[in-house]
Design a protein around this motif. Structure first.
Motif: not given
Length: 496
Positions: A396-405
């Motif tokens: 989760a940390a690797a995939d979602q870091n710097q992603c938008y929500i």
């Protein structure tokens, strides 16, 4: 259920019995005497009396009305001395080295107990022949100053900086334990970089020391080998990885100052400042450049301690800001956990830079794809998500870091659990907020006295409180008193 704090180890290191140490530790934990471990007068008076007298004094203090007492330590010492006078009067000429005193409610044994005077120390300094042999064999330096006995640091022919995260705290030592006892023992774990024994005004050790190894694996091996090791009959020492303090909190920063402004201004006042961490205001449209506080980063504890001591001086002013003096400085809560095995087993991720519009349901919908989510806890502009396993947290940390929500660019990383020292700092800060009705602003100073682990103490500018911790000498240049409010993430630790 009673759980000993580091003060309990400190009291036993001074030579107090386990029951007296427990009684004083409870006074600290209940808030009746939050700074008991730093008051040498109180400790010295307790060392002079039999155990039952000390326990009776503690019980009477707990039952007293303290609402009108200005100095609680002085009040406790007064109770102790009055009981000594009464005992001497009652026993008169029959008072000898062995006395029987009626047991107080602290006792779990018989109603009468025989008190045997404390045996004198076996020695008042290291054996010169043993130390001479050690120094000839290793070639290390050996320096003795007021409050400190230092062996090594660095070793002969050492090239490079001081090793990081290799320091071990040794507690619950008898007062007559010195370098000649500790060096041969800890050399079995690995090559020693430096050993420091903290001493009092009489030259006896204060119950604790620090050993720095050349390699991390050796430090962990020392903890494994010697924690709870019986140094002498009925004397088991505490050996733990030392928490490193290299970051200072600074509150009262003018809101219009940018990170670069703060860095340049402070470099004119203090030495060896590496970086300044500034958090952006919650409202992006605000004209403010910071939240009224910042964090100062240093390479090592010694640089940070020297800077803190200078900034705490009433004479220190920020000349670049028209001699600004309305600031507070103290130790930041250390986010790093020195026990790597604990850090590597975390199943929690930390999400920051969220907006108020992001809800727990939004986060659950986004992050449940990586594994079974046990808990989602959003507080303000950050959130914690707990998974059932470590693999899910890492993915989760690797995939979602710097992603938008919801138009927010998240920062996501695996959360490292705090060390026990840092947890106690957070807990004490929360208690201080509740008792003193402080605001939630991280820039607002909170009085705090965490369990003492090292060094001598100077009075803090913040409400006259001082406190613990860093690992380090009783040298006047490095007196310590970490007070802090929150950590790098402001109110991040509210949920724990």
């Amino acid at each position: 259920m009673y759980e000993p704090s580091n003060y309990y180890d400190l009291f036993q290191g001074y030579g107090l019995s386990s029951r007296v140490s427990q009684g004083l530790d409870k006074l600290y934990q209940t808030g009746l005497l939050p700074g008991i471990g730093e008051d040498r007068i109180v400790i010295e008076n307790f060392l002079k009396v039999p155990e039952q007298i000390a326990l009776q004094a503690i019980m009477q203090f707990q039952q007293s009305d303290l609402s009108t007492v200005n100095s609680k330590p002085t009040f406790l010492v007064g109770i102790l001395r009055s009981k000594i006078v009464k005992l001497e009067t009652d026993l008169s000429e029959s008072f000898t080295n062995k006395v029987s005193i009626k047991s107080s409610g602290f006792s779990s044994s018989s109603s009468n107990q025989q008190i045997i005077p404390r045996s004198p120390p076996l020695k008042s300094a290291p054996d010169p022949l043993i130390m001479s042999g050690i120094l000839d064999r290793t070639g290390y330096s050996h320096v003795v100053t007021n409050g400190l006995r230092k062996y090594g640091g660095p070793p002969p022919k050492w090239i490079g900086p001081r090793p990081a995260n290799t320091e071990v705290f040794i507690g619950r030592l008898p007062p007559d334990i010195f370098e000649d006892d500790l060096i041969p023992l800890f050399e079995q774990a690995g090559k020693i970089y430096e050993l420091r024994v903290i001493t009092d005004s009489s030259g006896m050790n204060r119950g604790y020391a620090f050993v720095t190894f050349c390699h991390k694996d050796d430090a962990r091996k020392a903890v494994s080998l010697y924690n709870n090791h019986e140094l002498r009959p009925r004397c088991r020492m505490v050996v733990k990885l030392s928490v490193q303090f290299t970051r200072l909190f600074m509150g009262g920063i003018p809101f219009e100052k940018s990170q670069e402004d703060i860095l340049q201004a402070l470099r004119k006042e203090i030495d060896n400042l590496i970086d300044v961490i500034v958090h952006e205001p919650d409202n992006p449209d605000s004209t403010k450049q910071n939240r009224g506080f910042c964090f100062l980063d240093f390479e090592n504890y010694f640089d940070a301690a020297a800077a803190r001591r200078k900034l705490l001086s009433p004479k220190t002013k920020i000349s670049a800001w028209n001699d600004h003096t309305k600031f507070v400085v103290d130790w930041a809560i250390p986010l790093e956990n020195p026990d790597e095995s604990v850090a590597e087993s975390s199943t929690v991720i930390l999400i920051t830079k969220l907006s108020e519009n992001v809800t727990n349901d939004d986060l659950l919908a986004r992050f449940k794809q990586y594994g079974n989510v046990k808990k989602v806890n959003k507080r303000g502009f950050h959130a914690f998500i707990t998974y059932n396993d470590r693999k899910s947290a890492r993915e989760a940390a690797a995939d979602q870091n710097q992603c938008y929500i919801r138009d927010c660019q998240m920062e996501v990383k695996v959360h490292v659990p705090l060390s026990s020292v840092a947890k106690r700092m957070v807990r004490a800060i929360k208690n201080a907020k509740q008792q003193n009705n402080y605001s939630n602003s991280p820039a607002h100073p909170l009085p705090y006295r965490p369990p003492r682990r090292a060094g001598a103490f100077t009075r803090s500018r913040i409400n006259g409180y001082h406190n613990h911790i860093p690992s380090h000498e009783g040298d006047a240049n490095f007196h310590s008193s970490p007070v802090q409010q929150y950590s790098q993430w402001g109110s991040t630790f509210k949920q724990f």
